[in-house]
Design an enzyme around this catalytic site. Structure first.
Site, PDB file in Angstrom:
ATOM      1  N   HIS A 104       0.857  -1.190   0.000  1.00 34.47           N
ATOM      2  CA  HIS A 104       0.000   0.000   0.000  1.00 34.47           C
ATOM      3  C   HIS A 104       0.887   1.233   0.000  1.00 34.47           C
ATOM      4  O   HIS A 104       1.265   1.749   1.052  1.00 34.47           O
ATOM      5  CB  HIS A 104      -0.936  -0.015   1.217  1.00 34.47           C
ATOM      6  N   ASP A 152       1.727   4.144   2.729  1.00 30.78           N
ATOM      7  CA  ASP A 152       0.719   4.920   2.005  1.00 30.78           C
ATOM      8  C   ASP A 152       1.344   6.003   1.110  1.00 30.78           C
ATOM      9  O   ASP A 152       1.423   5.827  -0.095  1.00 30.78           O
ATOM     10  CB  ASP A 152      -0.296   5.536   2.983  1.00 30.78           C
ATOM     11  N   ASP A 153       1.763   7.112   1.701  1.00 33.38           N
ATOM     12  CA  ASP A 153       2.297   8.255   0.933  1.00 33.38           C
ATOM     13  C   ASP A 153       3.541   8.786   1.636  1.00 33.38           C
ATOM     14  O   ASP A 153       3.526   9.907   2.167  1.00 33.38           O
ATOM     15  CB  ASP A 153       1.237   9.365   0.858  1.00 33.38           C
ATOM     16  N   HIS A 195      -9.372   0.722  -1.668  1.00 35.31           N
ATOM     17  CA  HIS A 195      -9.331   1.449  -0.396  1.00 35.31           C
ATOM     18  C   HIS A 195     -10.746   1.452   0.180  1.00 35.31           C
ATOM     19  O   HIS A 195     -11.676   1.946  -0.467  1.00 35.31           O
ATOM     20  CB  HIS A 195      -8.922   2.906  -0.616  1.00 35.31           C
ATOM     21  N   HIS A 242       1.394   4.729  -2.687  1.00 37.04           N
ATOM     22  CA  HIS A 242       1.043   5.460  -3.917  1.00 37.04           C
ATOM     23  C   HIS A 242       2.315   6.059  -4.490  1.00 37.04           C
ATOM     24  O   HIS A 242       2.992   6.826  -3.797  1.00 37.04           O
ATOM     25  CB  HIS A 242       0.046   6.568  -3.604  1.00 37.04           C
ATOM     26  N   GLU A 265     -11.366   3.506   5.549  1.00 38.29           N
ATOM     27  CA  GLU A 265     -10.457   4.471   6.181  1.00 38.29           C
ATOM     28  C   GLU A 265     -11.317   5.524   6.888  1.00 38.29           C
ATOM     29  O   GLU A 265     -11.045   5.898   8.025  1.00 38.29           O
ATOM     30  CB  GLU A 265      -9.540   5.102   5.128  1.00 38.29           C
TER      31      GLU A 265
END
Ligand code: HPA
Ligand code: ZN
Length: 346
Positions: free
Chosen positions: A16, A282-283, A200, A18, A203
Protein backbone atom coordinates in the site's frame (compact mmCIF):
# COMPACT_ATOMS: atom_id res chain seq x y z
CA UNK A 1 23.18 -5.03 16.07
CA UNK A 2 20.51 -2.97 17.83
CA UNK A 3 16.81 -3.49 17.27
CA UNK A 4 16.23 -0.29 15.26
CA UNK A 5 19.06 -1.05 12.84
CA UNK A 6 17.83 -4.62 12.44
CA UNK A 7 14.27 -3.38 11.72
CA UNK A 8 15.62 -0.93 9.15
CA UNK A 9 17.53 -3.72 7.38
CA UNK A 10 14.89 -6.44 7.62
CA UNK A 11 13.68 -7.21 4.05
CA UNK A 12 10.23 -5.68 3.68
CA UNK A 13 7.28 -6.03 1.35
CA UNK A 14 4.98 -3.07 0.78
CA UNK A 15 1.51 -3.40 -0.73
CA UNK A 16 0.00 0.00 0.00
CA UNK A 17 2.10 2.82 -1.37
CA UNK A 18 1.04 5.46 -3.92
CA UNK A 19 3.91 6.22 -6.28
CA UNK A 20 2.87 9.88 -6.44
CA UNK A 21 3.03 9.93 -2.64
CA UNK A 22 6.71 8.98 -2.82
CA UNK A 23 7.69 12.10 -4.78
CA UNK A 24 10.67 13.82 -3.16
CA UNK A 25 10.04 17.46 -2.23
CA UNK A 26 12.91 18.53 -4.54
CA UNK A 27 11.33 16.60 -7.42
CA UNK A 28 7.96 18.27 -6.79
CA UNK A 29 9.68 21.65 -7.08
CA UNK A 30 11.68 20.65 -10.19
CA UNK A 31 8.70 19.22 -12.06
CA UNK A 32 6.41 22.09 -11.05
CA UNK A 33 8.94 24.59 -12.46
CA UNK A 34 9.52 22.57 -15.63
CA UNK A 35 5.82 22.06 -16.29
CA UNK A 36 4.48 25.46 -15.28
CA UNK A 37 2.55 24.29 -12.23
CA UNK A 38 2.21 27.06 -9.64
CA UNK A 39 2.96 25.86 -6.10
CA UNK A 40 1.65 28.01 -3.24
CA UNK A 41 5.06 27.50 -1.60
CA UNK A 42 8.18 25.42 -2.28
CA UNK A 43 8.71 24.67 1.40
CA UNK A 44 7.45 21.12 2.07
CA UNK A 45 6.60 21.90 5.69
CA UNK A 46 4.30 24.64 4.37
CA UNK A 47 3.07 22.74 1.32
CA UNK A 48 2.09 19.56 3.14
CA UNK A 49 -0.58 20.89 5.46
CA UNK A 50 -3.76 18.88 5.87
CA UNK A 51 -6.07 17.71 8.62
CA UNK A 52 -8.12 14.92 7.05
CA UNK A 53 -8.25 12.71 3.97
CA UNK A 54 -9.93 15.30 1.76
CA UNK A 55 -7.56 18.16 2.61
CA UNK A 56 -4.66 15.74 2.14
CA UNK A 57 -6.03 14.75 -1.26
CA UNK A 58 -5.89 18.38 -2.40
CA UNK A 59 -2.13 18.32 -1.75
CA UNK A 60 -1.82 14.87 -3.35
CA UNK A 61 -3.64 16.12 -6.46
CA UNK A 62 -1.36 19.16 -6.72
CA UNK A 63 1.70 16.89 -6.53
CA UNK A 64 0.15 14.60 -9.15
CA UNK A 65 -0.45 17.54 -11.47
CA UNK A 66 3.33 18.13 -11.80
CA UNK A 67 3.67 14.89 -13.82
CA UNK A 68 3.40 15.94 -17.46
CA UNK A 69 5.12 13.34 -19.59
CA UNK A 70 6.67 9.90 -19.79
CA UNK A 71 10.05 11.13 -18.53
CA UNK A 72 8.43 12.63 -15.41
CA UNK A 73 6.74 9.32 -14.59
CA UNK A 74 10.04 7.49 -15.13
CA UNK A 75 11.92 9.83 -12.78
CA UNK A 76 9.26 9.46 -10.10
CA UNK A 77 9.24 5.67 -10.37
CA UNK A 78 13.03 5.39 -10.30
CA UNK A 79 13.35 7.58 -7.21
CA UNK A 80 10.56 5.67 -5.47
CA UNK A 81 12.48 2.40 -5.73
CA UNK A 82 15.81 3.87 -4.64
CA UNK A 83 14.21 5.62 -1.66
CA UNK A 84 12.28 2.51 -0.60
CA UNK A 85 15.28 0.17 -0.90
CA UNK A 86 17.22 2.42 1.49
CA UNK A 87 14.81 1.25 4.20
CA UNK A 88 14.79 -2.45 3.39
CA UNK A 89 12.16 -2.59 0.65
CA UNK A 90 12.60 -5.74 -1.46
CA UNK A 91 9.19 -6.07 -3.10
CA UNK A 92 6.38 -3.58 -3.65
CA UNK A 93 3.07 -3.49 -5.48
CA UNK A 94 2.65 0.25 -5.96
CA UNK A 95 -0.41 2.28 -6.89
CA UNK A 96 -0.60 4.94 -9.55
CA UNK A 97 -3.79 6.95 -10.05
CA UNK A 98 -3.86 8.40 -13.57
CA UNK A 99 -7.42 9.83 -13.72
CA UNK A 100 -6.38 13.49 -13.68
CA UNK A 101 -3.63 12.91 -16.23
CA UNK A 102 -5.93 10.99 -18.58
CA UNK A 103 -8.48 13.77 -18.18
CA UNK A 104 -5.77 16.27 -19.19
CA UNK A 105 -5.00 14.30 -22.36
CA UNK A 106 -2.11 12.02 -21.35
CA UNK A 107 -2.25 8.47 -22.73
CA UNK A 108 -2.22 5.56 -20.29
CA UNK A 109 0.31 3.88 -22.60
CA UNK A 110 2.91 6.61 -21.98
CA UNK A 111 2.24 6.68 -18.24
CA UNK A 112 2.70 2.92 -17.90
CA UNK A 113 5.75 2.91 -20.17
CA UNK A 114 7.35 5.74 -18.17
CA UNK A 115 6.65 4.09 -14.83
CA UNK A 116 8.00 0.76 -16.06
CA UNK A 117 11.16 2.40 -17.41
CA UNK A 118 11.84 4.09 -14.06
CA UNK A 119 11.03 0.99 -12.03
CA UNK A 120 13.35 -1.10 -14.15
CA UNK A 121 16.23 1.34 -13.61
CA UNK A 122 15.51 1.35 -9.86
CA UNK A 123 15.37 -2.44 -9.79
CA UNK A 124 18.71 -2.73 -11.57
CA UNK A 125 20.33 -0.42 -9.06
CA UNK A 126 18.82 -1.86 -5.87
CA UNK A 127 17.73 -5.45 -6.52
CA UNK A 128 14.22 -4.61 -5.26
CA UNK A 129 11.26 -5.66 -7.45
CA UNK A 130 8.20 -3.53 -8.07
CA UNK A 131 4.86 -4.23 -9.74
CA UNK A 132 2.04 -1.77 -10.47
CA UNK A 133 -1.63 -1.41 -9.54
CA UNK A 134 -3.71 1.01 -11.62
CA UNK A 135 -6.02 2.82 -9.22
CA UNK A 136 -9.37 4.26 -10.19
CA UNK A 137 -9.91 7.70 -8.62
CA UNK A 138 -13.33 7.74 -6.94
CA UNK A 139 -13.58 11.50 -7.46
CA UNK A 140 -13.76 10.97 -11.25
CA UNK A 141 -16.68 8.54 -11.09
CA UNK A 142 -17.54 5.12 -12.47
CA UNK A 143 -17.49 5.93 -16.20
CA UNK A 144 -13.91 7.26 -16.07
CA UNK A 145 -12.92 4.18 -14.04
CA UNK A 146 -14.42 1.85 -16.63
CA UNK A 147 -12.66 3.73 -19.42
CA UNK A 148 -9.32 3.39 -17.66
CA UNK A 149 -9.78 -0.36 -17.23
CA UNK A 150 -10.74 -0.69 -20.90
CA UNK A 151 -7.57 1.13 -21.96
CA UNK A 152 -5.49 -0.99 -19.60
CA UNK A 153 -6.95 -4.16 -21.12
CA UNK A 154 -5.96 -2.85 -24.58
CA UNK A 155 -2.39 -2.14 -23.46
CA UNK A 156 -2.07 -5.67 -22.11
CA UNK A 157 -3.57 -7.17 -25.23
CA UNK A 158 -1.19 -5.18 -27.45
CA UNK A 159 1.76 -6.08 -25.22
CA UNK A 160 2.64 -2.40 -24.77
CA UNK A 161 5.79 -1.53 -22.89
CA UNK A 162 5.37 -2.09 -19.15
CA UNK A 163 1.77 -3.36 -19.35
CA UNK A 164 2.83 -6.73 -17.94
CA UNK A 165 3.89 -4.97 -14.74
CA UNK A 166 0.32 -3.90 -14.01
CA UNK A 167 -0.98 -6.82 -11.97
CA UNK A 168 -4.34 -5.36 -11.09
CA UNK A 169 -6.62 -2.45 -10.34
CA UNK A 170 -7.47 -0.56 -7.17
CA UNK A 171 -9.72 2.26 -6.04
CA UNK A 172 -8.63 5.26 -4.01
CA UNK A 173 -9.31 8.92 -3.23
CA UNK A 174 -12.25 10.33 -1.32
CA UNK A 175 -14.44 7.72 0.43
CA UNK A 176 -17.25 9.62 2.06
CA UNK A 177 -20.36 10.16 -0.05
CA UNK A 178 -19.21 7.84 -2.86
CA UNK A 179 -21.15 4.65 -3.58
CA UNK A 180 -18.80 1.66 -4.20
CA UNK A 181 -21.44 0.18 -6.53
CA UNK A 182 -20.62 2.94 -9.06
CA UNK A 183 -17.39 1.07 -9.81
CA UNK A 184 -18.85 -2.43 -10.10
CA UNK A 185 -18.72 -2.50 -13.90
CA UNK A 186 -15.08 -1.40 -14.03
CA UNK A 187 -14.10 -4.01 -11.45
CA UNK A 188 -16.14 -6.69 -13.16
CA UNK A 189 -14.32 -6.05 -16.44
CA UNK A 190 -10.95 -6.09 -14.64
CA UNK A 191 -11.78 -9.42 -13.01
CA UNK A 192 -12.97 -10.95 -16.27
CA UNK A 193 -9.71 -9.91 -17.93
CA UNK A 194 -7.58 -11.59 -15.29
CA UNK A 195 -6.57 -8.43 -13.43
CA UNK A 196 -6.31 -8.70 -9.65
CA UNK A 197 -8.52 -6.41 -7.54
CA UNK A 198 -8.12 -4.36 -4.39
CA UNK A 199 -9.75 -1.17 -3.08
CA UNK A 200 -9.33 1.45 -0.40
CA UNK A 201 -12.20 0.92 2.04
CA UNK A 202 -12.96 1.66 5.65
CA UNK A 203 -10.46 4.47 6.18
CA UNK A 204 -13.27 6.94 6.78
CA UNK A 205 -16.23 4.63 6.17
CA UNK A 206 -17.93 1.87 8.20
CA UNK A 207 -17.35 -1.89 7.74
CA UNK A 208 -20.23 -2.14 5.25
CA UNK A 209 -17.90 -0.45 2.72
CA UNK A 210 -15.23 -3.08 3.36
CA UNK A 211 -17.86 -5.77 2.75
CA UNK A 212 -18.89 -3.98 -0.47
CA UNK A 213 -15.25 -3.99 -1.59
CA UNK A 214 -15.19 -7.76 -1.28
CA UNK A 215 -18.74 -8.64 -2.33
CA UNK A 216 -19.65 -5.94 -4.88
CA UNK A 217 -16.23 -5.19 -6.38
CA UNK A 218 -14.80 -8.72 -6.01
CA UNK A 219 -11.68 -7.50 -4.21
CA UNK A 220 -9.29 -10.10 -2.89
CA UNK A 221 -7.46 -7.53 -0.78
CA UNK A 222 -8.59 -4.37 1.07
CA UNK A 223 -6.50 -1.23 1.52
CA UNK A 224 -6.75 0.27 5.02
CA UNK A 225 -9.83 -1.62 6.31
CA UNK A 226 -9.38 0.47 9.44
CA UNK A 227 -12.99 0.18 10.66
CA UNK A 228 -13.27 -3.61 10.31
CA UNK A 229 -13.24 -4.53 14.01
CA UNK A 230 -16.58 -2.76 14.44
CA UNK A 231 -18.11 -5.76 12.63
CA UNK A 232 -17.04 -8.98 14.39
CA UNK A 233 -18.71 -11.23 11.84
CA UNK A 234 -16.99 -9.56 8.88
CA UNK A 235 -13.73 -9.68 10.84
CA UNK A 236 -14.12 -13.43 11.32
CA UNK A 237 -14.98 -13.93 7.69
CA UNK A 238 -11.99 -11.99 6.30
CA UNK A 239 -9.73 -13.72 8.82
CA UNK A 240 -11.03 -17.16 7.77
CA UNK A 241 -10.72 -16.30 4.07
CA UNK A 242 -7.29 -14.71 4.61
CA UNK A 243 -8.31 -11.55 2.76
CA UNK A 244 -5.30 -9.29 3.38
CA UNK A 245 -5.67 -5.77 4.77
CA UNK A 246 -2.92 -3.35 3.79
CA UNK A 247 -2.87 -1.20 6.92
CA UNK A 248 -1.05 2.16 7.17
CA UNK A 249 -0.98 3.05 10.88
CA UNK A 250 1.07 6.25 10.69
CA UNK A 251 -0.90 7.47 7.67
CA UNK A 252 -4.14 6.93 9.58
CA UNK A 253 -2.77 9.34 12.18
CA UNK A 254 -1.07 11.89 9.92
CA UNK A 255 -3.42 11.94 6.92
CA UNK A 256 -6.87 10.78 7.89
CA UNK A 257 -6.62 11.85 11.52
CA UNK A 258 -8.63 8.75 12.47
CA UNK A 259 -6.37 7.62 15.30
CA UNK A 260 -4.83 9.95 17.85
CA UNK A 261 -1.58 8.09 18.49
CA UNK A 262 0.00 4.85 17.41
CA UNK A 263 -0.54 3.19 20.79
CA UNK A 264 -4.29 3.50 20.13
CA UNK A 265 -4.17 2.02 16.61
CA UNK A 266 -6.16 -1.22 16.11
CA UNK A 267 -3.32 -2.94 14.16
CA UNK A 268 -2.41 -5.33 17.01
CA UNK A 269 -6.09 -6.09 17.62
CA UNK A 270 -6.54 -6.79 13.91
CA UNK A 271 -3.66 -9.27 13.97
CA UNK A 272 -4.91 -10.82 17.21
CA UNK A 273 -8.29 -11.35 15.53
CA UNK A 274 -6.51 -13.47 12.93
CA UNK A 275 -6.58 -10.91 10.12
CA UNK A 276 -3.74 -10.89 7.61
CA UNK A 277 -2.92 -7.23 8.34
CA UNK A 278 0.30 -5.85 6.86
CA UNK A 279 2.32 -2.68 7.56
CA UNK A 280 2.61 0.03 4.90
CA UNK A 281 3.41 3.74 4.50
CA UNK A 282 0.72 4.92 2.00
CA UNK A 283 2.30 8.25 0.93
CA UNK A 284 5.73 8.32 2.57
CA UNK A 285 7.22 11.50 1.08
CA UNK A 286 4.10 13.59 1.66
CA UNK A 287 3.87 12.50 5.29
CA UNK A 288 7.57 12.41 6.18
CA UNK A 289 7.51 8.63 6.65
CA UNK A 290 9.50 5.68 5.45
CA UNK A 291 9.05 1.94 5.73
CA UNK A 292 11.83 1.59 8.30
CA UNK A 293 10.11 4.13 10.56
CA UNK A 294 6.76 2.36 10.03
CA UNK A 295 8.28 -0.86 11.39
CA UNK A 296 10.29 0.78 14.20
CA UNK A 297 7.38 2.86 15.44
CA UNK A 298 4.99 -0.12 15.28
CA UNK A 299 7.42 -2.28 17.25
CA UNK A 300 7.67 0.33 19.98
CA UNK A 301 4.04 1.37 20.16
CA UNK A 302 2.66 -2.17 20.06
CA UNK A 303 5.35 -3.73 22.24
CA UNK A 304 6.21 -6.29 19.58
CA UNK A 305 9.23 -8.58 19.87
CA UNK A 306 11.73 -9.15 17.06
CA UNK A 307 9.97 -12.40 16.21
CA UNK A 308 6.61 -10.61 16.06
CA UNK A 309 8.08 -8.10 13.60
CA UNK A 310 9.64 -10.81 11.43
CA UNK A 311 6.26 -12.57 11.35
CA UNK A 312 4.50 -9.33 10.32
CA UNK A 313 7.08 -8.82 7.55
CA UNK A 314 6.91 -12.44 6.34
CA UNK A 315 3.09 -12.50 6.32
CA UNK A 316 3.12 -9.68 3.78
CA UNK A 317 4.63 -12.16 1.29
CA UNK A 318 1.37 -14.17 1.48
CA UNK A 319 -0.63 -11.00 0.80
CA UNK A 320 1.20 -10.26 -2.48
CA UNK A 321 -0.07 -11.05 -5.94
CA UNK A 322 3.01 -13.12 -6.73
CA UNK A 323 2.44 -16.75 -7.61
CA UNK A 324 2.60 -19.22 -4.70
CA UNK A 325 6.17 -20.38 -5.36
CA UNK A 326 7.41 -16.76 -5.42
CA UNK A 327 5.42 -15.98 -2.27
CA UNK A 328 7.11 -18.93 -0.58
CA UNK A 329 10.57 -17.82 -1.69
CA UNK A 330 9.94 -14.28 -0.46
CA UNK A 331 8.66 -15.53 2.89
CA UNK A 332 11.72 -17.79 3.23
CA UNK A 333 14.05 -14.90 2.43
CA UNK A 334 12.46 -12.69 5.11
CA UNK A 335 12.55 -15.46 7.73
CA UNK A 336 16.19 -16.32 6.95
CA UNK A 337 17.26 -12.68 7.13
CA UNK A 338 15.22 -12.36 10.30
CA UNK A 339 17.39 -15.10 11.85
CA UNK A 340 20.59 -13.56 10.57
CA UNK A 341 19.74 -10.03 11.74
CA UNK A 342 18.38 -11.05 15.14
CA UNK A 343 19.33 -8.14 17.40
CA UNK A 344 21.23 -8.54 20.64
CA UNK A 345 19.08 -8.92 23.73
CA UNK A 346 17.00 -7.43 25.13
N1 HPA B 1 -6.59 7.22 0.75
C1 HPA B 1 -7.26 7.47 -0.36
N2 HPA B 1 -6.68 7.93 -1.44
C2 HPA B 1 -5.38 8.16 -1.43
C3 HPA B 1 -4.63 7.94 -0.30
C4 HPA B 1 -5.27 7.44 0.84
O1 HPA B 1 -4.68 7.18 1.91
N3 HPA B 1 -3.36 8.28 -0.59
C5 HPA B 1 -3.35 8.69 -1.87
N4 HPA B 1 -4.57 8.62 -2.39
ZN1 ZN C 1 -3.70 4.74 0.14
Amino acid sequence: MDLDTALERLPKVELHCHVEGTMRPATVVDLARANGVALPTEDPTELYRYSNLDTFLEVFWLVQSTLADRGDWARLAYESVVDGAEHGLVYRETFFTPARHLDAGQDLRDIVAGLAEGLEAGERETGARVALIADIDRAYGGAAGLEMVRRLVELRRDDCSGAERVLGVGLDSTEVGVDPTDFAEAFELAGRQGLRRTSHQGEETPPSFIAAGVDVLGCERIDHGLSILADPELTRRLADERVPLTVCPNSNIRIANRVERLELHPFPAMRAAGLLATLNTDDPALTDLDLGYEYRSAQQAFGYTWDDMVTVAADAADATWLDPSEQQALRRRILDEGDRLRPDAP
